[in-house]
Motif scaffolding. Structure first.
Motif, PDB file in Angstrom:
ATOM      1  N   MET A   1       0.836  -1.179   0.000  1.00 22.20           N
ATOM      2  CA  MET A   1       0.000   0.000   0.000  1.00 22.20           C
ATOM      3  C   MET A   1       0.886   1.249   0.000  1.00 22.20           C
ATOM      4  SD  MET A   1      -3.157   0.756   2.470  1.00 22.20           S
ATOM      5  CE  MET A   1      -3.121   2.251   3.358  1.00 22.20           C
ATOM      6  N   GLU A   2       0.504   2.223  -0.784  1.00 16.07           N
ATOM      7  CA  GLU A   2       1.250   3.474  -0.892  1.00 16.07           C
ATOM      8  C   GLU A   2       1.115   4.260   0.406  1.00 16.07           C
ATOM      9  OE1 GLU A   2       3.794   5.618  -2.435  1.00 16.07           O
ATOM     10  OE2 GLU A   2       2.797   4.760  -4.151  1.00 16.07           O
ATOM     11  N   LYS A   3       2.244   4.594   1.033  1.00 16.69           N
ATOM     12  CA  LYS A   3       2.232   5.303   2.314  1.00 16.69           C
ATOM     13  C   LYS A   3       2.596   6.772   2.171  1.00 16.69           C
ATOM     14  CE  LYS A   3       3.309   1.229   4.937  1.00 16.69           C
ATOM     15  NZ  LYS A   3       2.465   0.933   6.007  1.00 16.69           N
ATOM     16  N   ARG A   4       2.809   7.234   0.965  1.00 19.20           N
ATOM     17  CA  ARG A   4       3.190   8.617   0.745  1.00 19.20           C
ATOM     18  C   ARG A   4       1.961   9.514   0.841  1.00 19.20           C
ATOM     19  NH1 ARG A   4       7.548   8.350  -3.960  1.00 19.20           N
ATOM     20  NH2 ARG A   4       8.184   6.230  -3.643  1.00 19.20           N
ATOM     21  N   VAL A   5       2.182  10.753   1.265  1.00 21.25           N
ATOM     22  CA  VAL A   5       1.104  11.732   1.267  1.00 21.25           C
ATOM     23  C   VAL A   5       0.700  12.011  -0.176  1.00 21.25           C
ATOM     24  CG1 VAL A   5       0.476  14.107   1.836  1.00 21.25           C
ATOM     25  CG2 VAL A   5       1.840  12.758   3.440  1.00 21.25           C
ATOM     26  N   TYR A   6       1.702  12.213  -1.034  1.00 26.55           N
ATOM     27  CA  TYR A   6       1.472  12.401  -2.459  1.00 26.55           C
ATOM     28  C   TYR A   6       2.148  11.241  -3.176  1.00 26.55           C
ATOM     29  CZ  TYR A   6      -0.083  17.046  -1.261  1.00 26.55           C
ATOM     30  OH  TYR A   6      -0.769  18.092  -0.729  1.00 26.55           O
ATOM     31  N   PRO A   7       1.377  10.280  -3.646  1.00 26.92           N
ATOM     32  CA  PRO A   7       1.979   9.093  -4.259  1.00 26.92           C
ATOM     33  C   PRO A   7       2.656   9.398  -5.591  1.00 26.92           C
ATOM     34  CG  PRO A   7      -0.402   9.047  -4.489  1.00 26.92           C
ATOM     35  CD  PRO A   7      -0.072  10.240  -3.650  1.00 26.92           C
ATOM     36  N   ARG A   8       3.402   8.442  -6.044  1.00 30.93           N
ATOM     37  CA  ARG A   8       4.062   8.535  -7.350  1.00 30.93           C
ATOM     38  C   ARG A   8       2.974   8.423  -8.419  1.00 30.93           C
ATOM     39  NH1 ARG A   8       9.051   8.400  -8.524  1.00 30.93           N
ATOM     40  NH2 ARG A   8       9.627   7.769  -6.441  1.00 30.93           N
ATOM     41  N   VAL A   9       3.002   9.332  -9.377  1.00 26.01           N
ATOM     42  CA  VAL A   9       2.028   9.297 -10.464  1.00 26.01           C
ATOM     43  C   VAL A   9       2.752   9.011 -11.770  1.00 26.01           C
ATOM     44  CG1 VAL A   9       0.304  10.773  -9.372  1.00 26.01           C
ATOM     45  CG2 VAL A   9       2.088  11.819 -10.739  1.00 26.01           C
ATOM     46  N   ALA A  10       2.192   8.106 -12.535  1.00 19.94           N
ATOM     47  CA  ALA A  10       2.755   7.782 -13.839  1.00 19.94           C
ATOM     48  C   ALA A  10       2.285   8.824 -14.838  1.00 19.94           C
ATOM     49  CB  ALA A  10       2.312   6.388 -14.272  1.00 19.94           C
ATOM     50  N   ALA A  11       3.216   9.447 -15.504  1.00 19.04           N
ATOM     51  CA  ALA A  11       2.894  10.459 -16.513  1.00 19.04           C
ATOM     52  C   ALA A  11       4.138  10.709 -17.344  1.00 19.04           C
ATOM     53  CB  ALA A  11       2.435  11.758 -15.847  1.00 19.04           C
ATOM     54  N   ASN A  12       3.962  10.843 -18.632  1.00 17.82           N
ATOM     55  CA  ASN A  12       5.090  11.148 -19.506  1.00 17.82           C
ATOM     56  C   ASN A  12       5.149  12.647 -19.738  1.00 17.82           C
ATOM     57  OD1 ASN A  12       5.728   8.431 -19.844  1.00 17.82           O
ATOM     58  ND2 ASN A  12       4.320   8.217 -21.556  1.00 17.82           N
ATOM     59  N   PHE A  13       6.293  13.243 -19.432  1.00 16.65           N
ATOM     60  CA  PHE A  13       6.480  14.664 -19.681  1.00 16.65           C
ATOM     61  C   PHE A  13       7.951  14.923 -19.947  1.00 16.65           C
ATOM     62  CE2 PHE A  13       6.298  13.881 -15.129  1.00 16.65           C
ATOM     63  CZ  PHE A  13       7.465  14.457 -14.658  1.00 16.65           C
ATOM     64  N   SER A  14       8.205  16.017 -20.605  1.00 18.89           N
ATOM     65  CA  SER A  14       9.552  16.366 -21.028  1.00 18.89           C
ATOM     66  C   SER A  14      10.404  16.823 -19.846  1.00 18.89           C
ATOM     67  CB  SER A  14       9.460  17.479 -22.068  1.00 18.89           C
ATOM     68  OG  SER A  14      10.735  17.887 -22.466  1.00 18.89           O
ATOM     69  N   ALA A  15      11.666  16.431 -19.882  1.00 18.69           N
ATOM     70  CA  ALA A  15      12.614  16.840 -18.849  1.00 18.69           C
ATOM     71  C   ALA A  15      13.995  17.014 -19.479  1.00 18.69           C
ATOM     72  CB  ALA A  15      12.674  15.799 -17.742  1.00 18.69           C
ATOM     73  N   VAL A  16      14.767  17.872 -18.882  1.00 18.76           N
ATOM     74  CA  VAL A  16      16.179  18.028 -19.253  1.00 18.76           C
ATOM     75  C   VAL A  16      16.967  17.737 -17.993  1.00 18.76           C
ATOM     76  CG1 VAL A  16      17.985  19.629 -19.992  1.00 18.76           C
ATOM     77  CG2 VAL A  16      15.718  19.724 -21.057  1.00 18.76           C
ATOM     78  N   ILE A  17      17.979  16.889 -18.128  1.00 18.47           N
ATOM     79  CA  ILE A  17      18.855  16.598 -16.995  1.00 18.47           C
ATOM     80  C   ILE A  17      20.275  17.006 -17.375  1.00 18.47           C
ATOM     81  CG2 ILE A  17      17.440  14.768 -15.995  1.00 18.47           C
ATOM     82  CD1 ILE A  17      19.254  12.695 -17.282  1.00 18.47           C
ATOM     83  N   ALA A  18      21.026  17.445 -16.372  1.00 17.86           N
ATOM     84  CA  ALA A  18      22.417  17.836 -16.603  1.00 17.86           C
ATOM     85  C   ALA A  18      23.238  17.384 -15.414  1.00 17.86           C
ATOM     86  CB  ALA A  18      22.534  19.351 -16.768  1.00 17.86           C
ATOM     87  N   ASN A  19      24.436  16.902 -15.694  1.00 20.81           N
ATOM     88  CA  ASN A  19      25.311  16.505 -14.594  1.00 20.81           C
ATOM     89  C   ASN A  19      26.213  17.665 -14.185  1.00 20.81           C
ATOM     90  OD1 ASN A  19      27.409  16.537 -16.480  1.00 20.81           O
ATOM     91  ND2 ASN A  19      27.620  14.321 -16.563  1.00 20.81           N
ATOM     92  N   GLU A  20      27.038  17.424 -13.188  1.00 22.05           N
ATOM     93  CA  GLU A  20      27.921  18.470 -12.672  1.00 22.05           C
ATOM     94  C   GLU A  20      28.989  18.889 -13.678  1.00 22.05           C
ATOM     95  OE1 GLU A  20      28.807  16.076  -9.210  1.00 22.05           O
ATOM     96  OE2 GLU A  20      27.927  17.642  -7.939  1.00 22.05           O
ATOM     97  N   ASP A  21      29.223  18.054 -14.700  1.00 22.69           N
ATOM     98  CA  ASP A  21      30.197  18.383 -15.742  1.00 22.69           C
ATOM     99  C   ASP A  21      29.580  19.212 -16.862  1.00 22.69           C
ATOM    100  OD1 ASP A  21      32.135  16.897 -14.357  1.00 22.69           O
ATOM    101  OD2 ASP A  21      31.520  15.043 -15.362  1.00 22.69           O
ATOM    102  N   GLY A  22      28.269  19.493 -16.777  1.00 17.00           N
ATOM    103  CA  GLY A  22      27.591  20.322 -17.773  1.00 17.00           C
ATOM    104  C   GLY A  22      26.998  19.573 -18.947  1.00 17.00           C
ATOM    105  N   ILE A  23      27.021  18.248 -18.922  1.00 22.85           N
ATOM    106  CA  ILE A  23      26.420  17.481 -20.009  1.00 22.85           C
ATOM    107  C   ILE A  23      24.908  17.484 -19.804  1.00 22.85           C
ATOM    108  CG2 ILE A  23      26.212  15.212 -21.083  1.00 22.85           C
ATOM    109  CD1 ILE A  23      29.154  14.736 -20.236  1.00 22.85           C
ATOM    110  N   LYS A  24      24.170  17.965 -20.825  1.00 23.00           N
ATOM    111  CA  LYS A  24      22.710  18.060 -20.760  1.00 23.00           C
ATOM    112  C   LYS A  24      22.073  17.090 -21.738  1.00 23.00           C
ATOM    113  CE  LYS A  24      21.994  22.845 -19.405  1.00 23.00           C
ATOM    114  NZ  LYS A  24      21.377  24.120 -19.760  1.00 23.00           N
ATOM    115  N   LEU A  25      20.953  16.514 -21.307  1.00 23.69           N
ATOM    116  CA  LEU A  25      20.190  15.611 -22.156  1.00 23.69           C
ATOM    117  C   LEU A  25      18.710  15.908 -22.022  1.00 23.69           C
ATOM    118  CD1 LEU A  25      21.810  12.184 -21.220  1.00 23.69           C
ATOM    119  CD2 LEU A  25      22.245  13.510 -23.271  1.00 23.69           C
ATOM    120  N   LYS A  26      17.997  15.856 -23.139  1.00 27.60           N
ATOM    121  CA  LYS A  26      16.541  15.927 -23.099  1.00 27.60           C
ATOM    122  C   LYS A  26      16.041  14.489 -23.001  1.00 27.60           C
ATOM    123  CE  LYS A  26      12.529  17.963 -25.169  1.00 27.60           C
ATOM    124  NZ  LYS A  26      11.993  18.866 -26.178  1.00 27.60           N
TER     125      LYS A  26
END
Length: 126
Positions: A1-26
């Motif tokens: 059973m989910e014990k979080r106040v706000y549970p994890r929701v499945a949804a596809n959306f755009s994100a950009v991630i970057a590491n500390e070395d400055g490499i970015k990915l969409k």
């Protein structure tokens, strides 16, 4: 059973991630919660943002910067940014991976946008 106040929701959306070395990915975010999110990428991309696919660097979890475009109830997007650490990196297919992240630094306004997105996504799934 989910014990979080706000549970994890499945949804596809755009994100950009970057590491500390400055490499970015969409990438595509697969789910989100008030504590973190999970993105999907190919193994080459994973190896670019995490050192050789490892999510620990110098004895600490790898930190990533994340910019999210969260769908909102008005058909637009709510943009937020956060600093995260990698909680896991898992191969889901021969050339596909999931990277799970936990928020380390999320401004109050960004957190409020995130909660609105979660509530909207949960209401849409009912």
């Amino acid at each position: 059973m989910e014990k979080r106040v706000y549970p994890r929701v499945a949804a596809n959306f755009s994100a950009v991630i970057a590491n500390e070395d400055g490499i970015k990915l969409k990438v595509m975010a697969m789910d989100a919660s008030s504590e973190g999110l999970c993105v999907e990428c190919n193994t080459i991309e994973r190896n670019l943002v995490t050192p050789g696919g490892n999510f620990v660097r110098d004895g600490k979890p790898v930190e990533l910067f994340v910019w999210l475009d969260l769908p909102d109830e008005n058909g637009g997007t709510a943009k937020i940014e956060a600093r995260c650490h990698v909680a896991f990196s898992r191969r889901i297919a021969n050339d596909r991976c999931k990277i799970g992240m936990r928020y380390l630094n999320l401004e109050k306004k960004a957190y409020e946008k995130l909660i609105r997105f979660i509530e909207y996504a949960m209401a849409s799934n009912d």
